[in-house]
Design an enzyme around this catalytic site. Structure first.
Site, PDB file in Angstrom:
ATOM      1  N   VAL A  49      85.071-110.186 -40.409  1.00 52.47           N
ATOM      2  CA  VAL A  49      85.737-111.480 -40.545  1.00 52.47           C
ATOM      3  C   VAL A  49      84.929-112.411 -41.451  1.00 52.47           C
ATOM      4  CG1 VAL A  49      86.574-113.526 -39.295  1.00 52.47           C
ATOM      5  CG2 VAL A  49      86.849-111.243 -38.293  1.00 52.47           C
ATOM      6  N   CYS A  50      83.614-112.371 -41.330  1.00 52.21           N
ATOM      7  CA  CYS A  50      82.737-113.303 -42.053  1.00 52.21           C
ATOM      8  C   CYS A  50      82.971-113.332 -43.566  1.00 52.21           C
ATOM      9  CB  CYS A  50      81.277-113.018 -41.734  1.00 52.21           C
ATOM     10  SG  CYS A  50      80.898-113.135 -39.967  1.00 52.21           S
ATOM     11  N   PRO A  51      83.082-112.174 -44.238  1.00 59.00           N
ATOM     12  CA  PRO A  51      83.264-112.259 -45.688  1.00 59.00           C
ATOM     13  C   PRO A  51      84.579-112.928 -46.080  1.00 59.00           C
ATOM     14  CG  PRO A  51      83.453-109.978 -44.960  1.00 59.00           C
ATOM     15  CD  PRO A  51      82.982-110.787 -43.787  1.00 59.00           C
ATOM     16  N   ILE A  54      83.715-116.644 -46.091  1.00 60.93           N
ATOM     17  CA  ILE A  54      82.801-117.007 -47.181  1.00 60.93           C
ATOM     18  C   ILE A  54      83.538-117.001 -48.513  1.00 60.93           C
ATOM     19  CG2 ILE A  54      80.720-116.320 -48.436  1.00 60.93           C
ATOM     20  CD1 ILE A  54      79.794-115.064 -45.681  1.00 60.93           C
TER      21      ILE A  54
END
Length: 179
Positions: A49-51, A54
């Site tokens: 999920v993080c990318p 970002i």
């Protein structure tokens, strides 16, 4: 957890930015240079999920800059892990804003956003005014991503210093209560 009206901690923390190997770069969160700050934490590098978050913030970096806001990402990973992740994914490399390497959890602990069972930061977003006062906070659990466009919308509303109704968008009239 710190919230609206609290002052952002004036810490000097390590950052990684761009494609160069980390060389001890830091950011002083007490410095404002008359700008707003958009500080957003993700739980861990090299995840799923993080990318998406970002990259989403990176695509709006110029929009934030046009509003005199400095975009700052952060996680509890090291600067070398940040560097390796950027090198492994060209979309992350293009997200060229500072990434705080808060592996000591100094800032995450001061903000009160460490997930107790996981030992990493929640998905927390702070909009901080030029006086280093927190004006907006959102916190998601570890599994649900944010909407960077909504962060931009809230920044626009905050910068009007007016009453803004639900779903207000830049260019719309704020509320004007009858006197």
């Amino acid at each position: 957890m710190l919230t609206v009206g609290d002052k952002l901690p004036s810490l000097k923390v390590p950052v990684q930015q761009g494609s160069a190997l980390p060389a001890g770069e830091t950011i002083d969160l007490g410095e404002t240079n008359g700008k707003w700050k958009i500080l957003f934490y993700w739980p861990k590098d090299f995840t799923f999920v993080c990318p998406t978050e970002i990259i989403g913030y990176g695509e709006l970096a110029q929009d934030f800059a046009d509003r005199d806001a400095q975009l700052i990402g952060a996680s509890t990973d090291t600067d070398f892990v940040h560097h390796a992740w950027r090198k492994a994914d060209e979309r992350l490399a293009a997200a060229d804003f500072p990434w705080i390497a808060d592996n000591k959890k100094e800032l995450a602990d001061a903000l009160g956003i460490v997930a107790p069972d996981a030992g990493v930061a929640f998905r927390a977003t702070f909009i901080v005014d030029p006086d280093n006062i927190i004006q907006h906070v959102t916190v998601n659990g570890l599994n649900v991503g944010r909407n960077p466009q909504e962060t931009l919308r809230i920044l626009d509303a905050l910068q009007t210093d007016e009453l803004c109704p639900c779903n207000w968008q830049e260019g719309q009239e704020p509320l004007r209560p009858a006197a």
